[in-house]
Scaffold this motif. Structure first.
Motif, mmCIF file in Angstrom:
data_model
loop_
_atom_site.group_PDB
_atom_site.id
_atom_site.type_symbol
_atom_site.label_atom_id
_atom_site.label_comp_id
_atom_site.label_asym_id
_atom_site.label_seq_id
_atom_site.Cartn_x
_atom_site.Cartn_y
_atom_site.Cartn_z
ATOM 1 N N ALA A 25 0.267 -3.125 -11.483
ATOM 2 C CA ALA A 25 -0.135 -1.577 -11.202
ATOM 3 C C ALA A 25 0.843 -0.776 -10.206
ATOM 4 C CB ALA A 25 -1.492 -1.929 -10.188
ATOM 5 N N PRO A 26 1.005 0.413 -10.426
ATOM 6 C CA PRO A 26 1.793 1.253 -9.796
ATOM 7 C C PRO A 26 1.335 1.220 -8.158
ATOM 8 C CG PRO A 26 0.166 2.519 -11.057
ATOM 9 C CD PRO A 26 -0.080 1.228 -11.524
ATOM 10 N N ALA A 27 2.065 1.187 -7.664
ATOM 11 C CA ALA A 27 1.946 1.167 -5.969
ATOM 12 C C ALA A 27 1.757 2.696 -5.606
ATOM 13 C CB ALA A 27 2.951 0.572 -5.048
ATOM 14 N N ILE A 28 0.309 3.251 -5.876
ATOM 15 C CA ILE A 28 0.254 4.713 -5.862
ATOM 16 C C ILE A 28 -0.912 4.552 -4.518
ATOM 17 C CG2 ILE A 28 -1.890 4.691 -7.403
ATOM 18 C CD1 ILE A 28 -0.637 7.530 -7.962
ATOM 19 N N THR A 29 -0.523 5.467 -3.761
ATOM 20 C CA THR A 29 -1.524 5.507 -2.503
ATOM 21 C C THR A 29 -2.871 6.181 -2.956
ATOM 22 O OG1 THR A 29 0.592 5.986 -0.887
ATOM 23 C CG2 THR A 29 -1.861 6.665 -0.278
ATOM 24 N N ARG A 30 -3.944 5.552 -2.323
ATOM 25 C CA ARG A 30 -5.198 6.112 -2.489
ATOM 26 C C ARG A 30 -5.852 6.875 -1.094
ATOM 27 N NH1 ARG A 30 -8.339 4.120 -7.079
ATOM 28 N NH2 ARG A 30 -10.041 5.404 -6.206
ATOM 29 N N LEU A 31 -6.193 7.918 -1.169
ATOM 30 C CA LEU A 31 -6.859 8.500 -0.085
ATOM 31 C C LEU A 31 -8.005 9.290 -0.162
ATOM 32 C CD1 LEU A 31 -3.484 10.489 1.423
ATOM 33 C CD2 LEU A 31 -4.600 8.295 2.132
ATOM 34 N N SER A 32 -8.857 9.399 0.806
ATOM 35 C CA SER A 32 -10.163 10.164 0.975
ATOM 36 C C SER A 32 -10.230 11.290 1.800
ATOM 37 C CB SER A 32 -11.205 9.210 0.888
ATOM 38 O OG SER A 32 -12.616 10.166 1.312
ATOM 39 N N THR A 33 -10.507 12.580 1.617
ATOM 40 C CA THR A 33 -10.616 13.637 2.794
ATOM 41 C C THR A 33 -11.235 13.258 3.759
ATOM 42 O OG1 THR A 33 -12.191 14.640 1.550
ATOM 43 C CG2 THR A 33 -9.940 15.295 1.061
ATOM 44 N N ARG A 34 -12.231 12.124 3.796
ATOM 45 C CA ARG A 34 -12.995 11.789 4.748
ATOM 46 C C ARG A 34 -12.266 10.829 5.822
ATOM 47 N NH1 ARG A 34 -16.926 11.763 0.627
ATOM 48 N NH2 ARG A 34 -18.685 13.281 0.873
ATOM 49 N N ASP A 35 -11.157 10.064 5.193
ATOM 50 C CA ASP A 35 -10.636 9.387 6.016
ATOM 51 C C ASP A 35 -9.880 9.935 7.531
ATOM 52 O OD1 ASP A 35 -10.576 7.548 3.879
ATOM 53 O OD2 ASP A 35 -8.416 7.974 3.492
ATOM 54 N N VAL A 36 -10.293 9.069 8.619
ATOM 55 C CA VAL A 36 -9.865 9.506 9.884
ATOM 56 C C VAL A 36 -8.371 10.180 9.808
ATOM 57 C CG1 VAL A 36 -9.749 9.053 12.506
ATOM 58 C CG2 VAL A 36 -11.649 8.256 11.232
ATOM 59 N N ASP A 37 -7.468 9.551 9.234
ATOM 60 C CA ASP A 37 -6.074 9.918 9.530
ATOM 61 C C ASP A 37 -5.838 10.602 8.061
ATOM 62 O OD1 ASP A 37 -6.345 7.669 7.676
ATOM 63 O OD2 ASP A 37 -4.646 6.722 8.438
ATOM 64 N N PHE A 38 -6.428 11.159 7.294
ATOM 65 C CA PHE A 38 -6.288 11.926 6.147
ATOM 66 C C PHE A 38 -5.143 12.935 6.126
ATOM 67 C CE2 PHE A 38 -6.763 15.380 3.180
ATOM 68 C CZ PHE A 38 -6.333 14.840 1.759
ATOM 69 N N SER A 39 -5.284 13.851 7.186
ATOM 70 C CA SER A 39 -4.283 14.832 7.350
ATOM 71 C C SER A 39 -2.782 14.197 7.634
ATOM 72 C CB SER A 39 -4.469 15.893 8.287
ATOM 73 O OG SER A 39 -5.743 16.552 8.093
ATOM 74 N N ARG A 40 -2.923 13.240 8.567
ATOM 75 C CA ARG A 40 -1.419 12.854 9.031
ATOM 76 C C ARG A 40 -0.856 12.100 7.718
ATOM 77 N NH1 ARG A 40 0.270 7.988 9.792
ATOM 78 N NH2 ARG A 40 -1.883 6.954 9.678
ATOM 79 N N ARG A 41 -1.502 11.192 7.034
ATOM 80 C CA ARG A 41 -0.816 10.285 5.948
ATOM 81 C C ARG A 41 -0.533 11.408 4.708
ATOM 82 N NH1 ARG A 41 -4.690 5.427 4.318
ATOM 83 N NH2 ARG A 41 -2.874 5.180 2.819
ATOM 84 N N LEU A 42 -1.379 12.670 4.304
ATOM 85 C CA LEU A 42 -0.982 13.577 3.497
ATOM 86 C C LEU A 42 0.174 14.092 4.007
ATOM 87 C CD1 LEU A 42 -1.733 14.806 0.726
ATOM 88 C CD2 LEU A 42 -3.013 16.501 1.878
ATOM 89 N N ASP A 43 0.348 14.567 4.930
ATOM 90 C CA ASP A 43 1.522 15.269 5.486
ATOM 91 C C ASP A 43 2.897 14.355 5.293
ATOM 92 O OD1 ASP A 43 0.246 17.302 6.238
ATOM 93 O OD2 ASP A 43 0.016 17.018 8.248
ATOM 94 N N ALA A 44 2.704 13.060 5.505
ATOM 95 C CA ALA A 44 3.812 12.208 5.257
ATOM 96 C C ALA A 44 4.114 12.160 3.963
ATOM 97 C CB ALA A 44 3.578 10.936 5.944
ATOM 98 N N LEU A 45 3.285 12.171 3.105
ATOM 99 C CA LEU A 45 3.554 12.228 1.603
ATOM 100 C C LEU A 45 4.197 13.554 1.108
ATOM 101 C CD1 LEU A 45 0.537 10.289 0.236
ATOM 102 C CD2 LEU A 45 2.841 9.396 -0.091
#
Length: 444
Positions: free
Chosen positions: A4-24
């Motif tokens: 499987a491709p090592a692609i990130t999975r996120l949810s906008t409900r994640d507590v650290d969503f903004s930080r992790r999205l900004d990093a990507l």
């Protein structure tokens, strides 16, 4: 079993969503000190020594042995030969794409205008093309005839008098499709130069390469750094970052289609970014499964896998408003609305380079032949930038033609404002016209 491709999975409900999205999303296209120093050296050398410096750099970086610029010049006859020698299907496809691109950009042509005020003063705007445009086209590992069409045709439609193209040819290898596209797009001169030395030659001019008014087209970090450095000497289109796509899907599109749409951008290079957003978690799962199955079938599997692992992401969102907020936050280069009624989304979208609407509109169609330009703002710059177009190859001059009465009326306003700024020469210049009208009327 396929990995499987090592692609990130996120949810906008994640507590650290903004930080992790900004990093990507974080991508810095500014070169480091070593690249900047090397580019500065090349720019100064070409500016000082012209052809000789450009030839030396080209021989060094592209592994050539040229002694004169004539050896690095392609004639119009050579471009026409490339076009005529193409297989029929390639020649017909190139011509069809060029016609669609030309037709679309014809609709962009702005007109000069003016209006007359009650006192006879005429105000307006005059639109004029640039005299000469420079087109940078990648060569070597990345050779894109579509980029020739997308950069040169708007310039031609704008009325630019002369279009000069530079394209690197590592090891002397010429891409016939690129040359054919140059013929079809009306390019006037082609030089087989690349890198910072090519940007310098276009910006400053050499004995053989004419100085241009604006440089457009993508390139590597050395090209981007050089374009930034010469801005002000010439105009530039933008500092382009890696290609990117954001797909919004509602669960009704074949997951194989969506997986391949994501791959279509990830295959550009390891820094490219592929993002998918959906309120339907099951569709995100299905697309990830399709990616796992289809990835090994790709010729550029290693590049796609690296791109997805470094910057790819599948995002689960709460609802349409959540998805629209993400679109505007990311401001993607390419936005696919793979949904029912995509038109309904448009009022909420403020930031996107190009918007591909509906399940059948693959982004790849826009890369080649839909008609709109594929040179688009990247890395969030769609917040303040637009696709390349005819308007990038034209400039506007304001027209102001005052009647005597108009000059007197405007002069009174200008005088007050100028004296408020302590610029008395400005004020007196305006007052002379006011006094002239008063004197002229008293004599009647």
């Amino acid at each position: 079993m396929n990995a499987a491709p090592a692609i990130t999975r996120l949810s906008t409900r994640d507590v650290d969503f903004s930080r992790r999205l900004d990093a990507l999303l974080d991508w810095e296209g500014v070169s480091d000190g070593a690249v900047q120093a090397r580019v500065d050296e090349l720019l100064a050398d070409v500016k000082a020594r012209g052809d000789a410096a450009a030839i030396e750099a080209t021989n060094r970086f592209d592994r050539l042995a040229a002694t004169t610029m004539q050896e690095l010049t392609l004639t119009p006859a050579r471009l026409e030969q490339a076009y005529n020698s193409l297989p029929d299907d390639q020649r017909e496809a190139l011509a069809a794409a060029a016609e669609r691109i030309r037709r679309y950009h014809e609709h962009q042509k702005p007109e000069s205008w003016q209006y007359t005020e009650a006192d006879g003063t005429v105000l307006g705007q005059q639109v004029a093309p640039l005299d000469r445009a420079g087109i940078y086209v990648p060569g070597g590992k990345a050779a894109y005839p579509s980029s020739v069409l997308m950069n040169a045709i708007p310039a031609q439609v704008a009325g630019v008098s002369e279009i000069v193209m530079v394209v690197p040819t590592p090891d002397g290898v010429l891409n016939e499709l690129v040359l054919a596209a140059a013929h079809l797009a009306g390019v006037d001169q082609v030089f087989t130069l690349g890198g910072a030395q090519a940007v310098a030659a276009l910006a400053y001019g050499t004995e053989s390469v004419p100085r241009v008014d604006k440089i457009v087209g993508p390139g590597n970090i050395y090209v981007a750094t050089a374009k930034r450095a010469v801005f002000g000497q010439v105009g530039i289109d933008m500092i382009a970052g890696p290609s990117e796509i954001l797909i919004v899907a509602d669960g009704g599109t074949d997951p194989d289609w969506l997986a391949m749409d994501l791959f279509s951008q990830a295959e550009h290079d390891e820094d490219a970014q592929a993002i998918m957003v959906s309120c339907d978690r099951a569709q995100l799962d299905a697309v990830e499964a399709s990616m796992t199955r289809l990835l090994p079938t790709l010729e550029r599997e290693a590049i796609v896998r690296a791109s997805l692992g470094a910057r790819g992401v599948l995002i689960h969102c709460a609802d349409e408003e959540d998805a629209a907020a993400l679109i505007n936050r990311i401001a993607p280069e390419h936005l696919e609305l793979s949904v029912d009624e995509p038109e309904r989304w448009l009022p909420r979208i403020r930031h996107a380079g190009a918007i591909f609407m509906g399940r059948y509109t693959a982004e790849a169609l826009g890369d080649y032949c839909a008609g709109p330009n594929h040179v688009l703002p990247t890395s969030g710059t769609a917040r303040f930038s637009s696709p390349l177009g005819v308007y990038d190859f034209q400039k506007r001059s304001s027209l102001i033609h005052c009647s005597a009465d108009g000059a007197a009326e405007l002069g009174e306003v200008a005088s007050v404002l100028a004296r408020g700024e302590a610029l008395t020469a400005h004020a007196r210049s305006a007052e002379y016209r006011t006094e002239y009208r008063t004197l002229h009327r008293s004599r009647r």
